[in-house]
Design an enzyme around this catalytic site. Sequence first.
Site, PDB file in Angstrom:
ATOM      1  N   TYR A 155    -122.257  39.190  34.031  1.00  0.00           N
ATOM      2  CA  TYR A 155    -121.449  40.005  35.031  1.00  0.00           C
ATOM      3  C   TYR A 155    -120.072  39.565  35.117  1.00  0.00           C
ATOM      4  CZ  TYR A 155    -119.725  42.291  39.231  1.00  0.00           C
ATOM      5  OH  TYR A 155    -118.975  42.761  40.003  1.00  0.00           O
ATOM      6  N   LYS A 165    -116.190  41.184  34.011  1.00  0.00           N
ATOM      7  CA  LYS A 165    -115.035  41.544  34.859  1.00  0.00           C
ATOM      8  C   LYS A 165    -113.933  40.829  34.478  1.00  0.00           C
ATOM      9  CE  LYS A 165    -116.900  44.365  37.710  1.00  0.00           C
ATOM     10  NZ  LYS A 165    -116.402  45.782  37.787  1.00  0.00           N
ATOM     11  N   SER A 222    -113.557  41.503  40.795  1.00  0.00           N
ATOM     12  CA  SER A 222    -114.300  40.687  41.805  1.00  0.00           C
ATOM     13  C   SER A 222    -113.857  39.463  42.076  1.00  0.00           C
ATOM     14  CB  SER A 222    -115.786  40.489  41.357  1.00  0.00           C
ATOM     15  OG  SER A 222    -116.484  39.704  41.895  1.00  0.00           O
TER      16      SER A 222
HETATM   17  P1  NAD Z   1    -122.765  50.564  42.938  1.00  0.00           P
HETATM   18  O1  NAD Z   1    -123.854  50.135  42.127  1.00  0.00           O
HETATM   19  O2  NAD Z   1    -123.184  51.095  44.165  1.00  0.00           O
HETATM   20  O3  NAD Z   1    -121.643  51.970  42.470  1.00  0.00           O
HETATM   21  C1  NAD Z   1    -121.308  51.781  41.028  1.00  0.00           C
HETATM   22  C2  NAD Z   1    -121.559  53.333  40.590  1.00  0.00           C
HETATM   23  O4  NAD Z   1    -121.268  53.325  39.157  1.00  0.00           O
HETATM   24  C3  NAD Z   1    -123.254  53.685  40.670  1.00  0.00           C
HETATM   25  O5  NAD Z   1    -123.281  54.869  41.408  1.00  0.00           O
HETATM   26  C4  NAD Z   1    -123.472  53.900  39.253  1.00  0.00           C
HETATM   27  O6  NAD Z   1    -124.540  54.881  39.171  1.00  0.00           O
HETATM   28  C5  NAD Z   1    -122.318  54.178  38.525  1.00  0.00           C
HETATM   29  N1  NAD Z   1    -122.057  53.979  37.305  1.00  0.00           N
HETATM   30  C6  NAD Z   1    -122.804  52.681  36.579  1.00  0.00           C
HETATM   31  N2  NAD Z   1    -122.624  52.850  35.131  1.00  0.00           N
HETATM   32  C7  NAD Z   1    -122.045  53.991  35.048  1.00  0.00           C
HETATM   33  C8  NAD Z   1    -121.610  54.736  33.800  1.00  0.00           C
HETATM   34  N3  NAD Z   1    -121.687  53.928  32.608  1.00  0.00           N
HETATM   35  N4  NAD Z   1    -121.103  56.042  33.926  1.00  0.00           N
HETATM   36  C9  NAD Z   1    -121.119  56.460  35.135  1.00  0.00           C
HETATM   37  N5  NAD Z   1    -121.348  55.958  36.383  1.00  0.00           N
HETATM   38  C10 NAD Z   1    -121.762  54.675  36.147  1.00  0.00           C
HETATM   39  O7  NAD Z   1    -121.782  49.204  43.082  1.00  0.00           O
HETATM   40  P2  NAD Z   1    -120.559  48.938  44.253  1.00  0.00           P
HETATM   41  O8  NAD Z   1    -120.950  48.102  45.038  1.00  0.00           O
HETATM   42  O9  NAD Z   1    -119.893  50.257  44.714  1.00  0.00           O
HETATM   43  O10 NAD Z   1    -119.360  48.450  43.102  1.00  0.00           O
HETATM   44  C11 NAD Z   1    -118.401  49.325  42.575  1.00  0.00           C
HETATM   45  C12 NAD Z   1    -117.188  48.297  41.768  1.00  0.00           C
HETATM   46  O11 NAD Z   1    -117.038  47.205  42.405  1.00  0.00           O
HETATM   47  C13 NAD Z   1    -118.283  47.919  40.591  1.00  0.00           C
HETATM   48  O12 NAD Z   1    -117.377  47.693  39.393  1.00  0.00           O
HETATM   49  C14 NAD Z   1    -118.514  46.490  40.976  1.00  0.00           C
HETATM   50  O13 NAD Z   1    -118.622  45.708  39.871  1.00  0.00           O
HETATM   51  C15 NAD Z   1    -117.424  45.942  41.809  1.00  0.00           C
HETATM   52  N6  NAD Z   1    -117.500  44.868  43.003  1.00  0.00           N
HETATM   53  C16 NAD Z   1    -118.497  45.074  43.636  1.00  0.00           C
HETATM   54  C17 NAD Z   1    -118.884  44.101  44.615  1.00  0.00           C
HETATM   55  C18 NAD Z   1    -120.088  44.172  45.614  1.00  0.00           C
HETATM   56  O14 NAD Z   1    -120.519  43.179  46.172  1.00  0.00           O
HETATM   57  N7  NAD Z   1    -120.495  45.281  45.894  1.00  0.00           N
HETATM   58  C19 NAD Z   1    -117.915  42.907  44.729  1.00  0.00           C
HETATM   59  C20 NAD Z   1    -117.002  43.015  43.753  1.00  0.00           C
HETATM   60  C21 NAD Z   1    -116.652  43.964  42.749  1.00  0.00           C
HETATM   61  C1  WQD Z   2    -123.790  35.420  49.740  1.00  0.00           C
HETATM   62  C2  WQD Z   2    -124.474  34.241  50.512  1.00  0.00           C
HETATM   63  C3  WQD Z   2    -126.039  33.036  49.152  1.00  0.00           C
HETATM   64  C4  WQD Z   2    -129.169  36.105  49.630  1.00  0.00           C
HETATM   65  C5  WQD Z   2    -122.178  38.333  44.887  1.00  0.00           C
HETATM   66  C6  WQD Z   2    -122.014  38.469  43.361  1.00  0.00           C
HETATM   67  C7  WQD Z   2    -120.543  38.049  43.041  1.00  0.00           C
HETATM   68  C8  WQD Z   2    -119.471  39.232  43.930  1.00  0.00           C
HETATM   69  C9  WQD Z   2    -119.976  38.914  45.428  1.00  0.00           C
HETATM   70  C10 WQD Z   2    -119.394  41.370  42.599  1.00  0.00           C
HETATM   71  C11 WQD Z   2    -124.471  32.942  49.522  1.00  0.00           C
HETATM   72  C12 WQD Z   2    -126.484  33.282  50.628  1.00  0.00           C
HETATM   73  C13 WQD Z   2    -128.076  35.514  49.795  1.00  0.00           C
HETATM   74  C14 WQD Z   2    -130.384  35.405  50.367  1.00  0.00           C
HETATM   75  C15 WQD Z   2    -128.962  33.443  50.869  1.00  0.00           C
HETATM   76  N1  WQD Z   2    -119.945  40.591  43.555  1.00  0.00           N
HETATM   77  N2  WQD Z   2    -127.786  33.897  50.417  1.00  0.00           N
HETATM   78  N3  WQD Z   2    -130.171  33.999  50.770  1.00  0.00           N
HETATM   79  O1  WQD Z   2    -122.955  34.897  46.266  1.00  0.00           O
HETATM   80  O2  WQD Z   2    -120.828  36.027  47.082  1.00  0.00           O
HETATM   81  O3  WQD Z   2    -122.041  36.859  45.234  1.00  0.00           O
HETATM   82  O4  WQD Z   2    -121.263  39.028  45.507  1.00  0.00           O
HETATM   83  O5  WQD Z   2    -118.733  41.139  41.892  1.00  0.00           O
HETATM   84  O6  WQD Z   2    -120.358  38.622  41.758  1.00  0.00           O
HETATM   85  O7  WQD Z   2    -122.831  37.553  42.689  1.00  0.00           O
HETATM   86  O8  WQD Z   2    -123.029  36.889  47.641  1.00  0.00           O
HETATM   87  O9  WQD Z   2    -124.524  38.341  49.146  1.00  0.00           O
HETATM   88  O10 WQD Z   2    -125.260  37.094  46.823  1.00  0.00           O
HETATM   89  O11 WQD Z   2    -124.686  35.775  48.746  1.00  0.00           O
HETATM   90  O12 WQD Z   2    -129.143  32.650  51.451  1.00  0.00           O
HETATM   91  O13 WQD Z   2    -131.458  35.959  50.134  1.00  0.00           O
HETATM   92  O14 WQD Z   2    -125.632  34.437  50.898  1.00  0.00           O
HETATM   93  O15 WQD Z   2    -126.599  31.635  48.644  1.00  0.00           O
HETATM   94  O16 WQD Z   2    -124.135  31.794  50.075  1.00  0.00           O
HETATM   95  P1  WQD Z   2    -122.238  35.923  46.432  1.00  0.00           P
HETATM   96  P2  WQD Z   2    -124.491  37.216  48.045  1.00  0.00           P
END
Ligand code: NAD
Ligand code: WQD
Length: 337
Positions: free
Chosen positions: A150, A154, A125
């Site tokens: 979190y 990562k 991330s």
């Molecule tokens: P999500 O929660 O929608 O998907 C994750 C899936 O993993 C879920 O279906 C959950 O049930 C499953 N899971 C969790 N723990 C498990 C375990 N112990 N065994 C088996 N399954 C398990 O999340 P996402 O948004 O699809 O994110 C996927 C990956 O990308 C994650 O590693 C997350 O940290 C990373 N990521 C997400 C974002 C975002 O904004 N969505 C941004 C950066 C990184």
């Molecule tokens: C986006 C912008 C808020 C909600 C998250 C995770 C980070 C990574 C990326 C997984 C910001 C603003 C939000 C609301 C708002 N994910 N906001 N009102 O901050 O980039 O971080 O996603 O790895 O770990 O924390 O994303 O969607 O929370 O916020 O004004 O109700 O929207 O302040 O500027 P962010 P976000």
Amino acid sequence: MQVLVTGGLGYIGSHTSVLLLEKGYNLVIVDDLSNSNEKVLKNINKITGKNPIFEKIDLKNKNSVSKLFKNYDFDGIIHFAAHKSVNESVNDPEKYFKNNIGSLENIISEIKLLKKPMNFIFSSSCTVYGQADSMPINESFELKKAESPYGQSKKKCEEILETHHKSGHSFKNITLRYFNPIGAHPTGLIGELPIGTPENLVPYITQTAIGKRDYLTVFGNDYNTKDGTCIRDYIHIMDLAHAHICCLERLMKVDEDNFFRVYNVGSGKGTSVLELINLFENVNQIKLNYRIGNRRNGDIVNAYADASKIKNELNWSTKYSLENALKTAWSWQLNIN
Ligand code: NAD
Ligand code: WQD
């Protein structure tokens, strides 16, 4: 080609699974359904006409992971499974360390026992960069102290993967640092399923627009940015899913037994909260009820990617617009309501 997709029923995993199936890969989707449900599997089938194998397994459980590797002979692994709520991680760090780090360790233990180098893609991330000193952020930027457990989890996973690579084991790894994925599949059949009150901006916007939330609070408009609100790099979920296909295809072609790369996946464009709200209103012809509120604790002011490395090395580029992401996010909200 048999590919293990962990967390394959989650938001990013389900969209990637669809593209993998359409490309002809055989999939074993593993998910413990802690943040998803089996309806997603049905919808993956509806979109692709294919029936991937599904195993309901908790990857924290070492025995289950061993069994999984005994039962299948994977050619590649995409490891999405993790918990992802920043707020929850602050209240329960243990849960995040055990799941996000523990699951990766269990998988790596099994990879080490294999006789062949494994093609492995890991979901990291942009959170690992914290507040970067300049923009756009490239992969050589220093990683800052994590703002949340979190984020710590990562960073730790990235360290584990790098150590594993340096120790010379047969292992081909690409780590992807995602920026902010938004939007949904064009069919509106799969999308993001936030449980409870959404923490992320776009699900909060769509739930407000549909009336599930009274209003959206914009967290601060007094930052030193173009309109005072925070800047992020919003990447269409379909483009992000496609990045995994590019990585897998690259890994399959790599001759070295020990390979390690890190790529940003972002659009390369910085968009403010107010710009995103205005665009949402325009493309969907909806008025959004929002108010300016206080800053959110620990918020990053500005983060957008330099995505030239993945473009140059893997020939990946974005195909979908921000407008399309906001349209599909809204269609998805209408479908699930
Ligand atoms: P999500 O929660 O929608 O998907 C994750 C899936 O993993 C879920 O279906 C959950 O049930 C499953 N899971 C969790 N723990 C498990 C375990 N112990 N065994 C088996 N399954 C398990 O999340 P996402 O948004 O699809 O994110 C996927 C990956 O990308 C994650 O590693 C997350 O940290 C990373 N990521 C997400 C974002 C975002 O904004 N969505 C941004 C950066 C990184
Ligand atoms: C986006 C912008 C808020 C909600 C998250 C995770 C980070 C990574 C990326 C997984 C910001 C603003 C939000 C609301 C708002 N994910 N906001 N009102 O901050 O980039 O971080 O996603 O790895 O770990 O924390 O994303 O969607 O929370 O916020 O004004 O109700 O929207 O302040 O500027 P962010 P976000």
